[in-house]
Scaffold this motif. Structure first.
Motif, PDB file in Angstrom:
ATOM      1  N   SER B 111       9.825  -4.922   1.834  1.00 52.05           N
ATOM      2  CA  SER B 111       8.398  -4.553   2.055  1.00 52.05           C
ATOM      3  C   SER B 111       7.830  -4.643   3.261  1.00 52.05           C
ATOM      4  CB  SER B 111       7.632  -5.940   1.126  1.00 52.05           C
ATOM      5  OG  SER B 111       8.169  -6.972   1.885  1.00 52.05           O
ATOM      6  N   GLY B 112       8.613  -5.092   4.586  1.00 56.72           N
ATOM      7  CA  GLY B 112       8.392  -4.982   5.687  1.00 56.72           C
ATOM      8  C   GLY B 112       8.310  -6.279   6.563  1.00 56.72           C
ATOM      9  N   LYS B 113       8.929  -7.508   5.859  1.00 56.04           N
ATOM     10  CA  LYS B 113       8.493  -8.753   6.402  1.00 56.04           C
ATOM     11  C   LYS B 113       9.290  -8.946   7.729  1.00 56.04           C
ATOM     12  CE  LYS B 113      11.376 -10.057   3.008  1.00 56.04           C
ATOM     13  NZ  LYS B 113      11.340  -8.634   2.590  1.00 56.04           N
ATOM     14  N   THR B 114      10.492  -8.496   8.023  1.00 56.74           N
ATOM     15  CA  THR B 114      11.282  -8.643   9.589  1.00 56.74           C
ATOM     16  C   THR B 114      10.209  -7.888  10.424  1.00 56.74           C
ATOM     17  OG1 THR B 114      13.209  -8.786   8.282  1.00 56.74           O
ATOM     18  CG2 THR B 114      13.208  -8.370  10.583  1.00 56.74           C
ATOM     19  N   THR B 115       9.956  -6.654  10.128  1.00 55.74           N
ATOM     20  CA  THR B 115       9.210  -5.992  11.154  1.00 55.74           C
ATOM     21  C   THR B 115       7.733  -6.517  11.372  1.00 55.74           C
ATOM     22  OG1 THR B 115      10.092  -3.916  10.220  1.00 55.74           O
ATOM     23  CG2 THR B 115       7.976  -3.541  11.607  1.00 55.74           C
ATOM     24  N   THR B 116       7.199  -7.050  10.106  1.00 56.22           N
ATOM     25  CA  THR B 116       5.898  -7.798  10.516  1.00 56.22           C
ATOM     26  C   THR B 116       5.955  -9.008  11.200  1.00 56.22           C
ATOM     27  OG1 THR B 116       5.221  -6.588   8.326  1.00 56.22           O
ATOM     28  CG2 THR B 116       3.834  -8.645   9.171  1.00 56.22           C
ATOM     29  N   TYR B 139      21.610 -12.701   4.111  1.00 53.48           N
ATOM     30  CA  TYR B 139      22.012 -12.134   2.824  1.00 53.48           C
ATOM     31  C   TYR B 139      22.116 -10.567   3.200  1.00 53.48           C
ATOM     32  CZ  TYR B 139      20.446 -16.140   0.561  1.00 53.48           C
ATOM     33  OH  TYR B 139      20.509 -17.424   0.163  1.00 53.48           O
ATOM     34  N   ARG B 140      21.061  -9.995   3.921  1.00 57.17           N
ATOM     35  CA  ARG B 140      20.817  -8.652   4.167  1.00 57.17           C
ATOM     36  C   ARG B 140      21.835  -8.377   5.361  1.00 57.17           C
ATOM     37  NH1 ARG B 140      16.050  -4.564   5.256  1.00 57.17           N
ATOM     38  NH2 ARG B 140      17.017  -3.458   7.028  1.00 57.17           N
ATOM     39  N   PRO B 141      22.818  -7.432   5.382  1.00 58.69           N
ATOM     40  CA  PRO B 141      23.693  -7.075   6.469  1.00 58.69           C
ATOM     41  C   PRO B 141      22.817  -6.906   7.644  1.00 58.69           C
ATOM     42  CG  PRO B 141      24.266  -5.526   4.623  1.00 58.69           C
ATOM     43  CD  PRO B 141      23.034  -6.597   4.217  1.00 58.69           C
TER      44      PRO B 141
HETATM   45  N1  LIG Z   1       5.304   3.248   8.251  1.00 57.89           N
HETATM   46  C1  LIG Z   1       5.318   2.138   8.245  1.00 57.89           C
HETATM   47  N2  LIG Z   1       6.742   1.486   8.256  1.00 57.89           N
HETATM   48  C2  LIG Z   1       6.820   0.222   8.321  1.00 57.89           C
HETATM   49  C3  LIG Z   1       5.626  -0.849   8.388  1.00 57.89           C
HETATM   50  N3  LIG Z   1       6.165  -2.058   8.087  1.00 57.89           N
HETATM   51  C4  LIG Z   1       7.337  -2.403   8.104  1.00 57.89           C
HETATM   52  N4  LIG Z   1       7.861  -0.692   8.056  1.00 57.89           N
HETATM   53  C5  LIG Z   1       9.191  -0.116   7.723  1.00 57.89           C
HETATM   54  O1  LIG Z   1       9.757  -0.569   6.387  1.00 57.89           O
HETATM   55  C6  LIG Z   1      11.031  -0.646   6.734  1.00 57.89           C
HETATM   56  C7  LIG Z   1      11.432  -1.895   6.206  1.00 57.89           C
HETATM   57  O2  LIG Z   1      10.912  -3.063   6.964  1.00 57.89           O
HETATM   58  P1  LIG Z   1      11.696  -4.398   7.223  1.00 57.89           P
HETATM   59  O3  LIG Z   1      10.878  -5.029   8.020  1.00 57.89           O
HETATM   60  O4  LIG Z   1      13.281  -4.011   7.350  1.00 57.89           O
HETATM   61  O5  LIG Z   1      11.677  -5.302   5.675  1.00 57.89           O
HETATM   62  P2  LIG Z   1      12.121  -6.165   4.911  1.00 57.89           P
HETATM   63  O6  LIG Z   1      10.983  -6.908   4.167  1.00 57.89           O
HETATM   64  O7  LIG Z   1      12.260  -7.379   6.305  1.00 57.89           O
HETATM   65  O8  LIG Z   1      13.310  -5.974   4.337  1.00 57.89           O
HETATM   66  P3  LIG Z   1      14.519  -6.939   3.682  1.00 57.89           P
HETATM   67  O9  LIG Z   1      14.662  -7.994   4.802  1.00 57.89           O
HETATM   68  O10 LIG Z   1      15.536  -6.103   3.601  1.00 57.89           O
HETATM   69  O11 LIG Z   1      13.807  -7.422   2.571  1.00 57.89           O
HETATM   70  C8  LIG Z   1      11.425  -0.508   8.049  1.00 57.89           C
HETATM   71  O12 LIG Z   1      11.875   1.108   7.900  1.00 57.89           O
HETATM   72  C9  LIG Z   1      10.299  -0.685   8.778  1.00 57.89           C
HETATM   73  O13 LIG Z   1      10.061   0.142   9.973  1.00 57.89           O
HETATM   74  C10 LIG Z   1       4.334  -0.152   8.163  1.00 57.89           C
HETATM   75  O14 LIG Z   1       3.274  -0.679   8.299  1.00 57.89           O
HETATM   76  N5  LIG Z   1       4.240   1.142   8.136  1.00 57.89           N
END
Ligand SMILES: Nc1nc2c(ncn2[C@@H]2O[C@H](COP(=O)(O)OP(=O)(O)OP(=O)(O)O)[C@@H](O)[C@H]2O)c(=O)[nH]1
Ligand SMILES: Nc1nc2c(ncn2[C@@H]2O[C@H](COP(=O)(O)OP(=O)(O)OP(=O)(O)O)[C@@H](O)[C@H]2O)c(=O)[nH]1
Ligand SMILES: [Mg+2]
Ligand SMILES: [Mg+2]
Lengths: 317, 443
Positions: B111-116, B139-141
């Protein structure tokens, strides 16, 4: 600009009531997905508007979309009018059959021809499960006795290369990679050369997630595809679009724009192990006619299944 | 964001126009259209049902003002209800209390957690908060690696888990380390998980009990369909979330999930993610979102963003130069850097009302690569050339093209654009400086 000043004073009470009601109803929705139609049909003597509204809810909440849902309901009404259908117990089968027809037409498993290498380019919006699906495919092909090479052409997202590397170790294959921030086309170029030199059967290219509406990023993808074709004529042999089953109607826009840019040849639908139904692929199959290859049902390497229309439709209700 | 919803509602209201009175019958027609629009926008079936009912009651009730046309009446009610359902008021992060204060980020896979977490860290850094990042996804590589890289880019410390540390241990140790090192805010990145995965949901509960976070934020994808209510409902039920961050709003998703999630959790949406870069985080304004739904565009957001990134001192300098008609190619380059700092161009374009409606707009989108090129070209000029473009003859242009790795056509195009800008400025100078900043945006 608002036309009016906010007038929220007595709204709170009112809407709280609505919210509580909503919660109750949702817990009802959640209690069982197994045979939702059977439940609404139970005890009904005839197909009436109430029953059809319940059916409509089931279809819409499965993300089938308004258009497909309305069409399916209209068809039922038509059949009822022509007296071809009046037993509520046959309703489920009738609707399932229609959906099945649409999906069955696209139930076309991926066949790896002898291209040496057979090149698969994997594309999709951010976070849908591209890299994980690649790992699962690599694992599957290895188990079938094929040699597999991966290309880390997502040079943008933090640790995307490292993620693919860890997966490749688990699947037992090599990765061609450059530095973070490198030109993805260069990675792809090298990977094709390497695959040819090493006599690899399947080369799978991981690309960075990108929203289909970002023109520049879609251009980049086209460029990658051009380079693949230039280095190996007939390649890529498969352009696999990964869609997330949790996605709603936007998946149609994704499929359309990725198809326009790269001429998608297959779809993998991930995250079907959750409560989302992925009904959106019914519209996509009906409209765009893209072969359905795989479904993802978990985060493990074995959690990839070849798409089966019958199983999918059974799981919808 | 809600582009298509906007268009559809516009069409509905157009239909309404011309009817003299708001009767029960034409309300029914309108409501049917609105229902359709909301369902197509992925608002949950039940949420739509309740929303429509609320509108019906309002439309037929006393609150309908006689001084409006029927279209205005319905727009008013829909707008009010949407605004209300989306949150009523803008809600800030709660960071009060004895430091270190922690925030937990939870949500489905991808969903974008790490990026957020990276985006919020950047946001807090700008507010001069001493932030500490905690990678609790084992868990995730390469998940830990991913957060560490973001921390490196931001120059913000990241906890470094020892081998074999489980998420609960990571959080416990990281919190201790944050106290010792005097960090004020701790951001915890958790692994993506399904709301129906009981074991992993319990893991979150245990982390919550241990770290007592001030905020638990659900990170949800704006493209989510009907399932949004199940996911948000369950995360809220198990953890009692404090707010929501809606990601990937930079696409063309209609974003009905925003309404669904708000309706089922009644927790504020605090931020929206509008891109992959760490600066692509914006505060969520329900009223603006609602007005966006109704076709008024998100103009306020755009203006605010432009002002926040526009370096005021530089702006004054340039203003002075422009007044003296002394705007050089060097200044032109600085302008471009300002524009780049505002974020990605398509993101900015997306905020301009009506832009989404213009056919073929995609072809018109300025290429960010183009901006890089322009910078390179100007960098290859001598100081003298930058001050006076008229000396740029053929051989100079050839040299510049070579030096910047571009073509002579590129150089010619740039100079042409610059001269155009110069003319615009001259015109501006005769018509006064008001609204200067907005005029600066060439789009
Ligand atoms: N276009 C766009 N991409 C986003 C946004 N936020 C996150 N992403 C992208 O979404 C993808 C997943 O983001 P992560 O932050 O890895 O997501 P996560 O929730 O941490 O994923 P897991 O840890 O696997 O559950 C990445 O390619 C990010 O660059 C956004 O607001 N806009
Ligand atoms: N539950 C479940 N999770 C999945 C499935 N497929 C992938 N995931 C998870 O979804 C998240 C994102 O997966 P990635 O493979 O990194 O997605 P991606 O499309 O490569 O992401 P970007 O490269 O950032 O655009 C990870 O946490 C995966 O474990 C699936 O079928 N079911
Ligand atoms: Mg990836
Ligand atoms: Mg993560």
């Amino acid at each position: 600009m608002l036309w009016f000043k906010k007038d929220m004073a007595n709204k709170d009470k009112e809407t709280k009531g609505v919210l509580n009601r909503l919660k109750e109803r949702l817990s009802k929705t959640r209690e069982g997905f197994a045979s939702r139609v059977d439940r609404v049909v139970f005890g009904k003597k005839k197909i009436d508007d109430d029953l059809l509204e319940d059916i409509e809810e089931i279809l819409i909440t499965s993300d089938l979309g308004v258009q497909v849902t309305y069409r399916l309901i209209e068809n039922v009404k038509e059949k009822v009018k022509r007296k071809e259908l009046n037993d509520p117990n046959l309703l489920k089968e009738c609707i399932q059959r229609e959906i099945l027809d649409i999906l069955k037409a696209e139930e076309k498993p991926l066949e790896i021809s002898n291209s040496c290498p057979f090149v698969i380019m994997v594309v999709g919006v951010n976070g849908v499960g591209k890299t994980t699906t690649i790992a699962k495919m690599a694992n599957r092909f290895k188990e079938e006795g094929k040699s597999v090479l991966l290309a880390a052409a997502d040079t943008f997202r933090a640790a995307a290369i490292e993620q693919l590397e860890i997966w490749s170790e688990r699947a037992g294959c090599k990765v061609i990679k450059h530095q973070n921030g490198a030109d993805p086309s260069a990675v792809v170029f090298d990977s094709i050369k390497a695959a040819q030199a090493r006599d690899i059967d399947v080369l799978i290219i991981d690309t960075a997630g990108r929203l289909h509406t970002k023109v520049n990023l879609m251009e980049e993808l086209k460029k990658i595809q051009r380079i693949i074709g230039r280095e190996l004529s007939g390649a890529p042999h498969e352009v696999l679009l990964v869609l997330d089953a949790t996605t709603g109607q936007n998946a149609i826009s994704q499929a359309k724009l990725f198809k326009e840019a790269t001429n998608i040849t297959g779809i993998a639908l991930t995250k079907l192990d959750g409560t989302a139904k992925g009904g959106i692929i019914v519209s996509i199959s009906g409209e765009l006619k893209i072969p359905l290859r795989y479904v993802g049902i978990g985060e493990g390497m074995d959690d990839l299944k070849v798409f089966n229309a019958k199983e999918f439709v059974d799981a919808l209700f | 964001m809600f582009e298509s919803l906007t268009e559809k509602l516009n069409a509905v209201f157009k239909k309404l126009r011309g009817h003299g009175k708001l009767t029960e019958e034409n309300i029914r027609d309108v409501l049917r259209e609105i229902r359709l629009v909301l369902l197509e926008a992925d608002v949950n079936f039940r949420v739509v049902k309740d929303f429509i009912e609320a509108i019906r009651v309002k439309a037929l009730g006393q609150e309908v003002l006689t001084s409006f046309t029927p279209a205005q009446q319905v727009i008013k009610i829909v707008n009010e209800e949407l605004t209300y359902l989306l949150g009523g008021e803008n809600s800030q992060l709660n960071l009060s209390g004895k430091p270190p204060v922690s925030i937990m980020f939870v949500g489905l896979q991808g969903s974008g957690k790490t990026t957020t977490v990276g985006k919020v860290a950047r946001f807090l850094k700008e507010k001069k908060r001493d932030t500490y990042l905690v990678p609790a996804d084992v868990y995730r590589p390469a998940a830990i690696d991913q957060l560490q890289k973001l921390g490196q880019d931001l120059e913000i410390d990241v906890y470094n888990p020892g081998p074999g540390e489980d998420p609960l241990t990571i959080c416990t140790n990281a919190l201790r380390s944050a106290s010792i090192n005097g960090h004020d805010v701790v951001l915890i990145d958790t692994a993506g998980r399904l709301h129906i995965d009981e074991e992993l949901m319990q893991e979150l509960q245990r982390i919550k009990e241990r770290v007592l976070p001030k905020e638990i934020l659900l990170v949800a994808d704006a493209m989510t369909g009907q399932d949004a209510v199940n996911v948000a409902g369950k995360f809220n039920e198990v953890l009692g979330i404090d707010g929501v961050i809606l990601t990937k709003m930079d696409g063309d998703a209609r974003g009905g999930a925003a309404l669904s999630i708000k309706a089922v959790t009644n927790k504020p949406i605090k931020f929206v993610g509008t891109g992959e870069r760490l600066d692509a985080l914006e505060v969520f304004y329900p009223d603006r979102m609602a007005s966006r739904i109704l076709g008024m565009g998100d103009v306020l957001s755009l203006i605010e963003k432009a002002q926040a990134t526009f370096d005021d001192k530089k702006a004054m300098e340039i203003e002075k130069k422009i007044r003296k008609n002394a705007f050089t190619l060097g200044d032109f380059k600085e302008q471009i850097q300002q524009i780049k700092r505002m974020g990605s161009l398509d993101q900015i374009l997306g905020m301009i009302p009506g832009v989404n409606k213009i056919k073929g707009i995609k072809g018109l989108q300025p290429d960010e690569g183009e901006l890089v090129k322009i910078e390179a070209i100007i960098n290859s000029m001598t100081k003298k050339e930058r001050l006076n473009h008229t000396i740029l003859n053929g051989s100079r242009r050839k040299r510049i093209a070579k030096g910047s790795g571009t073509s002579v056509q590129d150089v010619n195009k740039l100079i042409k654009n610059y001269v155009q800008a110069l003319n615009m400025i001259k015109k501006l100078n005769t018509s006064g400086m008001k609204g200067f900043k907005r005029e600066m945006l060439p789009f």
